[in-house]
Write a protein that holds these residues in place. Structure first.
Motif, PDB file in Angstrom:
ATOM      1  N   ALA A 355      51.416  38.499  46.028  1.00 57.26           N
ATOM      2  CA  ALA A 355      52.115  39.815  46.670  1.00 57.26           C
ATOM      3  C   ALA A 355      52.036  40.480  46.250  1.00 57.26           C
ATOM      4  CB  ALA A 355      53.769  38.818  45.822  1.00 57.26           C
ATOM      5  N   MET A 356      50.488  40.219  44.997  1.00 53.04           N
ATOM      6  CA  MET A 356      49.223  41.366  44.297  1.00 53.04           C
ATOM      7  C   MET A 356      48.870  42.002  45.814  1.00 53.04           C
ATOM      8  SD  MET A 356      48.872  39.780  40.663  1.00 53.04           S
ATOM      9  CE  MET A 356      47.412  41.002  40.563  1.00 53.04           C
ATOM     10  N   ARG A 357      48.001  41.152  46.626  1.00 53.02           N
ATOM     11  CA  ARG A 357      47.419  41.708  47.481  1.00 53.02           C
ATOM     12  C   ARG A 357      47.767  42.259  48.334  1.00 53.02           C
ATOM     13  NH1 ARG A 357      44.568  36.781  46.414  1.00 53.02           N
ATOM     14  NH2 ARG A 357      45.715  34.905  47.951  1.00 53.02           N
ATOM     15  N   GLU A 358      49.197  42.094  48.451  1.00 55.33           N
ATOM     16  CA  GLU A 358      50.111  42.150  49.759  1.00 55.33           C
ATOM     17  C   GLU A 358      50.417  44.030  49.423  1.00 55.33           C
ATOM     18  OE1 GLU A 358      53.551  40.062  50.164  1.00 55.33           O
ATOM     19  OE2 GLU A 358      52.643  38.551  51.685  1.00 55.33           O
ATOM     20  N   ALA A 359      50.363  44.238  48.198  1.00 56.64           N
ATOM     21  CA  ALA A 359      51.193  45.183  47.734  1.00 56.64           C
ATOM     22  C   ALA A 359      50.323  46.041  47.206  1.00 56.64           C
ATOM     23  CB  ALA A 359      51.667  44.838  45.253  1.00 56.64           C
ATOM     24  N   LEU A 360      48.396  46.155  47.785  1.00 52.57           N
ATOM     25  CA  LEU A 360      48.143  46.958  47.896  1.00 52.57           C
ATOM     26  C   LEU A 360      48.013  47.670  49.662  1.00 52.57           C
ATOM     27  CD1 LEU A 360      45.139  45.727  46.966  1.00 52.57           C
ATOM     28  CD2 LEU A 360      45.831  47.619  46.239  1.00 52.57           C
ATOM     29  N   ALA A 361      47.462  49.160  49.376  1.00 49.73           N
ATOM     30  CA  ALA A 361      47.599  49.423  50.629  1.00 49.73           C
ATOM     31  C   ALA A 361      46.788  48.885  51.117  1.00 49.73           C
ATOM     32  CB  ALA A 361      47.150  51.299  50.005  1.00 49.73           C
ATOM     33  N   GLU A 362      47.083  49.813  52.701  1.00 51.44           N
ATOM     34  CA  GLU A 362      46.108  49.455  53.483  1.00 51.44           C
ATOM     35  C   GLU A 362      44.430  49.203  53.377  1.00 51.44           C
ATOM     36  OE1 GLU A 362      47.026  48.879  57.490  1.00 51.44           O
ATOM     37  OE2 GLU A 362      48.615  48.143  56.364  1.00 51.44           O
ATOM     38  N   PRO A 363      43.302  48.413  53.464  1.00 53.47           N
ATOM     39  CA  PRO A 363      42.284  48.119  53.159  1.00 53.47           C
ATOM     40  C   PRO A 363      41.354  49.490  53.800  1.00 53.47           C
ATOM     41  CG  PRO A 363      42.395  46.415  55.320  1.00 53.47           C
ATOM     42  CD  PRO A 363      43.080  47.242  54.308  1.00 53.47           C
ATOM     43  N   VAL A 364      40.430  50.624  52.943  1.00 57.81           N
ATOM     44  CA  VAL A 364      39.842  51.364  52.894  1.00 57.81           C
ATOM     45  C   VAL A 364      38.496  51.161  54.010  1.00 57.81           C
ATOM     46  CG1 VAL A 364      38.677  53.422  51.932  1.00 57.81           C
ATOM     47  CG2 VAL A 364      40.277  52.673  50.296  1.00 57.81           C
ATOM     48  N   ASP A 365      39.099  51.810  54.960  1.00 57.83           N
ATOM     49  CA  ASP A 365      38.050  51.577  55.672  1.00 57.83           C
ATOM     50  C   ASP A 365      36.170  53.104  55.769  1.00 57.83           C
ATOM     51  OD1 ASP A 365      36.301  52.027  58.855  1.00 57.83           O
ATOM     52  OD2 ASP A 365      37.943  53.259  59.795  1.00 57.83           O
ATOM     53  N   GLY A 366      35.758  52.028  55.323  1.00 58.73           N
ATOM     54  CA  GLY A 366      34.482  52.008  55.378  1.00 58.73           C
ATOM     55  C   GLY A 366      33.346  53.375  55.872  1.00 58.73           C
ATOM     56  N   ARG A 367      34.351  53.620  56.999  1.00 61.41           N
ATOM     57  CA  ARG A 367      33.416  54.709  57.873  1.00 61.41           C
ATOM     58  C   ARG A 367      34.670  56.029  57.271  1.00 61.41           C
ATOM     59  NH1 ARG A 367      35.001  52.027  64.172  1.00 61.41           N
ATOM     60  NH2 ARG A 367      35.743  52.272  62.175  1.00 61.41           N
ATOM     61  N   GLN A 424      39.542  51.366  47.447  1.00 56.20           N
ATOM     62  CA  GLN A 424      38.287  50.195  47.961  1.00 56.20           C
ATOM     63  C   GLN A 424      37.964  48.815  46.735  1.00 56.20           C
ATOM     64  OE1 GLN A 424      34.671  51.230  49.495  1.00 56.20           O
ATOM     65  NE2 GLN A 424      34.389  50.932  51.498  1.00 56.20           N
ATOM     66  N   ALA A 425      37.166  49.731  44.983  1.00 58.54           N
ATOM     67  CA  ALA A 425      36.780  48.312  44.744  1.00 58.54           C
ATOM     68  C   ALA A 425      38.416  47.485  43.882  1.00 58.54           C
ATOM     69  CB  ALA A 425      36.340  49.674  43.621  1.00 58.54           C
ATOM     70  N   ALA A 426      39.582  48.553  44.243  1.00 59.72           N
ATOM     71  CA  ALA A 426      40.590  47.512  43.752  1.00 59.72           C
ATOM     72  C   ALA A 426      40.687  46.318  44.533  1.00 59.72           C
ATOM     73  CB  ALA A 426      41.858  48.765  43.686  1.00 59.72           C
ATOM     74  N   ALA A 427      40.509  47.095  46.132  1.00 54.68           N
ATOM     75  CA  ALA A 427      41.343  45.705  46.749  1.00 54.68           C
ATOM     76  C   ALA A 427      40.390  45.017  47.257  1.00 54.68           C
ATOM     77  CB  ALA A 427      40.969  46.977  48.756  1.00 54.68           C
ATOM     78  N   GLN A 428      38.913  44.962  46.742  1.00 52.65           N
ATOM     79  CA  GLN A 428      38.040  44.606  46.538  1.00 52.65           C
ATOM     80  C   GLN A 428      37.820  43.449  45.290  1.00 52.65           C
ATOM     81  OE1 GLN A 428      34.177  46.270  46.574  1.00 52.65           O
ATOM     82  NE2 GLN A 428      34.167  46.976  49.097  1.00 52.65           N
ATOM     83  N   GLU A 429      38.340  44.024  44.480  1.00 55.00           N
ATOM     84  CA  GLU A 429      38.790  43.057  43.341  1.00 55.00           C
ATOM     85  C   GLU A 429      39.904  41.972  43.945  1.00 55.00           C
ATOM     86  OE1 GLU A 429      39.612  43.291  38.028  1.00 55.00           O
ATOM     87  OE2 GLU A 429      40.807  43.938  39.889  1.00 55.00           O
ATOM     88  N   VAL A 430      40.931  42.889  43.648  1.00 58.01           N
ATOM     89  CA  VAL A 430      42.240  41.836  44.082  1.00 58.01           C
ATOM     90  C   VAL A 430      41.875  40.383  45.098  1.00 58.01           C
ATOM     91  CG1 VAL A 430      43.901  42.149  44.707  1.00 58.01           C
ATOM     92  CG2 VAL A 430      43.614  43.690  43.512  1.00 58.01           C
ATOM     93  N   GLU A 431      40.603  40.671  45.951  1.00 59.59           N
ATOM     94  CA  GLU A 431      40.692  40.325  46.665  1.00 59.59           C
ATOM     95  C   GLU A 431      40.427  38.104  45.636  1.00 59.59           C
ATOM     96  OE1 GLU A 431      41.125  39.061  50.666  1.00 59.59           O
ATOM     97  OE2 GLU A 431      42.519  40.937  50.611  1.00 59.59           O
ATOM     98  N   THR A 432      39.349  38.659  44.862  1.00 54.50           N
ATOM     99  CA  THR A 432      39.175  37.685  43.952  1.00 54.50           C
ATOM    100  C   THR A 432      40.577  36.586  43.678  1.00 54.50           C
ATOM    101  OG1 THR A 432      38.406  38.523  42.188  1.00 54.50           O
ATOM    102  CG2 THR A 432      37.041  38.642  43.859  1.00 54.50           C
TER     103      THR A 432
ATOM    104  N   ARG B  45      45.962  46.178  35.907  1.00 58.56           N
ATOM    105  CA  ARG B  45      44.692  45.756  36.208  1.00 58.56           C
ATOM    106  C   ARG B  45      43.752  46.853  36.661  1.00 58.56           C
ATOM    107  NH1 ARG B  45      42.913  40.367  38.048  1.00 58.56           N
ATOM    108  NH2 ARG B  45      41.039  40.499  38.612  1.00 58.56           N
ATOM    109  N   GLN B  46      44.555  48.035  37.504  1.00 55.55           N
ATOM    110  CA  GLN B  46      43.531  49.158  38.299  1.00 55.55           C
ATOM    111  C   GLN B  46      44.191  50.199  36.887  1.00 55.55           C
ATOM    112  OE1 GLN B  46      46.143  50.326  41.189  1.00 55.55           O
ATOM    113  NE2 GLN B  46      44.698  49.013  42.331  1.00 55.55           N
ATOM    114  N   ALA B  47      44.093  50.370  35.878  1.00 58.05           N
ATOM    115  CA  ALA B  47      44.162  50.893  35.452  1.00 58.05           C
ATOM    116  C   ALA B  47      43.493  50.600  34.193  1.00 58.05           C
ATOM    117  CB  ALA B  47      45.481  50.900  34.045  1.00 58.05           C
TER     118      ALA B  47
END
Lengths: 525, 66
Positions: A355-367, A424-432, B45-47
């Motif tokens: 649910a935490m991964r799903e709660a994140l917004a769309e992944p940020v495009d590096g471009r 982007q940092a949050a998304a990468q962190e949540v992946e783990t 976590r984000q905070a």
């Protein structure tokens, strides 16, 4: 005295103000003509000079008084950079004199000390006059804007965006733009949320039901804008502020003082819905106490096996019927202990991680990030070139205004870039994150919440997770019923769940009499 | 609950001869609807991530050793 100097730079929101880059360039030129070496700079971008509550200015003051300070000159463009209030400018100058630091203004010509004193006094008086008159003019202009149905300034409220229109007028060679509110892509969600609030549903419950991840702290301010959501422009709503807090002690003025221009933009809710929301907020404000904020975690969920609701009273007890009550902290702690025990399970933790991964917004495009970085570099280059151009002109004012616009655009892009990088940092962190991390986070949360005064963060969690909690007043047997899957619409509670209602209920309860405490506990315990 | 009131309540319950019944909670079903909980953990976590000091635009032009 050494030849080491620092510069102080300040620019305000005022479009005719001098940009930071232009000030920097001017002061570096001044330093080279005076044979001074600039060793540091203090810059307050977009800060008003009417008070001294500016981060870099405060640091400059601190460093000025610090022992072993490695500089002895302060350079500023003009007296208005230091302060637009005569008193502040004088105090600062006195501090400089005491510290043996020489304050030099680029825009004040060299003259004998007597003429300098006179000149500086005149300049400071003019600075203060400018500040006061521009505020007066600004307020009058805002009032006129509102009367004509334009936005009086500020960001668009959630659910709207600003649409800019050229008024046909030209000011300083630039078309004058004014803005109106138009619904954005989440307007329908805002409508659903506000309608539910007008119907008395609890905030956390609505967010859970609609699957919205809006910050709980943003909802109160949003609801106070109910009239804006009903299509009207409201102005003069907030009380005047001074030193970070409202002069009057309350954030908003009384309703009678609001200026309301009706039907200026598309409405998301009806007038009746807006009035219902405001009436709830007014009632809530009238009865809101610290106790309301900290206690009664389970109001609306807690009931007897017969379905009668337990309500929080004014003394920290849940009460049902006459005289039957139990200390709220005892029930809250027992229920939370059970809930955290149930959550501390591998399968549940895996579900939470998903649910935490799903709660994140769309992944940020590096471009997108690379594109914005390129834009920042391009704007910086353009600013540099425009400043050079201004330096070669007799009347650089229009070009410097263009610099200010470019700087403002660059600040916007930098802000967006920062936001995307954080995402982007949050998304990468949540992946783990896996079940083990979730269980550790839950244990930390549990520790923080044990014995905590304010458990408001858990309210939306409980509203979604728990269907009801049955507490038998005779035996104190307690059963925690979890929702089976998600939140069903049928489970929506009525007005008895709303904080307004329980606040109102607190008002009608009779005051506790001497000896009642023992009787209440006696029955419950 | 106000800490003073809580202390009073606990003293009351510790009084000799006082019958104190613990609140025992049983659960019915399992935690299923966890999206709000996930959002809360995510926000926490984000905070923590955001607790990095911000650049306030002022920078020293002095070499590091000074």
């Amino acid at each position: 005295m050494t030849n080491r100097a620092v510069c102080y730079l300040r620019s305000s929101k005022d479009r005719s103000d001098v940009s930071i880059d232009a000030q920097r360039r001017a002061l570096h030129e001044l330093a080279s003509t005076r044979n001074l070496a600039i060793v540091a700079e203090y810059a307050d971008a977009v800060e008003s000079g009417k008070d001294d509550d500016r981060p870099a200015f405060q640091r400059l003051l601190r460093d000025l008084k610090a022992p072993g300070r490695p500089w002895e000159h302060i350079l500023a463009l003009d007296t208005a950079r230091i302060a637009r209030r005569q008193m502040l400018a004088l105090i600062f100058e006195q501090e400089c004199e005491r510290a043996g630091v020489r304050l030099t203004f680029r825009a004040v010509p060299d003259a004998d000390p007597i003429t300098m004193t006179l000149l500086k006094s005149i300049l400071r008086a003019m600075d203060e006059w400018h500040s006061l008159t521009s505020r007066q003019k600004g307020l009058a202009g805002m009032a006129e804007n509102v009367r004509q149905g334009w936005r009086a300034g500020g960001r668009a409220p959630r659910g709207y965006r600003l649409e800019y229109h050229a008024t046909g007028a030209i000011r300083d060679g630039q078309p004058v733009m004014k803005s109106r509110l138009v619904p954005d892509e989440i307007a329908h969600q805002v409508t659903m949320y506000l309608r539910a609030r007008a119907g008395g549903e609890m905030r956390g419950q609505i967010l859970a039901r609609l699957g919205l991840d809006w910050q709980a702290s943003s909802l109160n301010g949003m609801e106070w804008q109910a009239l804006t959501y009903a299509g009207h422009t409201v102005w003069n709503m907030h009380a005047e502020r001074e030193g970070g807090s409202s002069k009057s002690g309350t954030k908003r003025r009384p309703r009678s003082e609001w200026m309301i221009q009706r039907e200026t933009h598309e409405a998301l809710i009806t007038d009746d819905e807006a009035e219902a929301i405001l009436a709830q907020l007014e009632r809530q404000r009238a009865t809101f106490t610290r106790q309301d904020a900290s206690g009664y975690l389970l109001t609306g969920l807690l009931q007897t096996p017969d379905g009668a609701a337990w309500a929080g009273d004014s003394g920290g007890f849940y009460r049902v019927a006459k005289g039957t009550r139990v200390a709220a902290y005892r029930v809250d702690e027992a229920v939370l202990a059970r809930m955290f025990d149930d959550l501390d399970d591998e399968l549940t933790a895996a579900k939470v991680a998903r649910a935490m991964r799903e709660a994140l917004a769309e992944p940020v495009d590096g471009r997108t990030i690379a594109g914005l970085e390129k834009r920042v570099a391009g704007l910086s280059h353009q600013i540099g070139r425009t400043v050079d151009l201004a330096g070669r002109m007799d009347d650089p004012a229009p070009v410097l205004r263009r610099v200010a616009e470019l700087e403002s655009e660059r600040a916007g892009v930098v802000e967006r870039l920062g936001e995307l990088r954080r995402q982007q940092a949050a998304a990468q962190e949540v992946e783990t994150i896996g079940p083990a991390e979730v269980r550790a986070a839950l244990r930390t949360l549990r520790q923080e919440m044990e014995g905590a005064e304010d458990r408001a963060a858990l309210r939306p969690v409980l509203a979604e997770l728990v269907e009801r909690i049955e507490l038998d007043p005779a035996t104190l047997d307690c059963r925690l019923h979890y929702r089976l899957t998600g939140v069903s619409l049928a489970s929506r509670r009525g007005a008895e769940m709303s904080p307004v209602s329980w606040s109102a209920r607190v008002m009608v309860l009779p005051k506790r009499r001497k000896g009642e405490s023992r009787r209440g506990i006696g029955i419950a315990a | 609950m106000n800490p003073a009131l809580r202390e009073n309540d606990e003293q009351e319950r510790r009084r000799p001869g006082r019958r104190v019944r613990a609140i025992v909670v049983q659960s019915v079903g399992k935690p299923e609807a966890v999206s709000s909980l996930a959002r809360l953990l995510l926000a926490r976590r984000q905070a923590r991530l955001a607790e990095v000091p911000k650049d306030d635009e002022s920078r020293s032009l002095l070499p590091a050793e000074q």
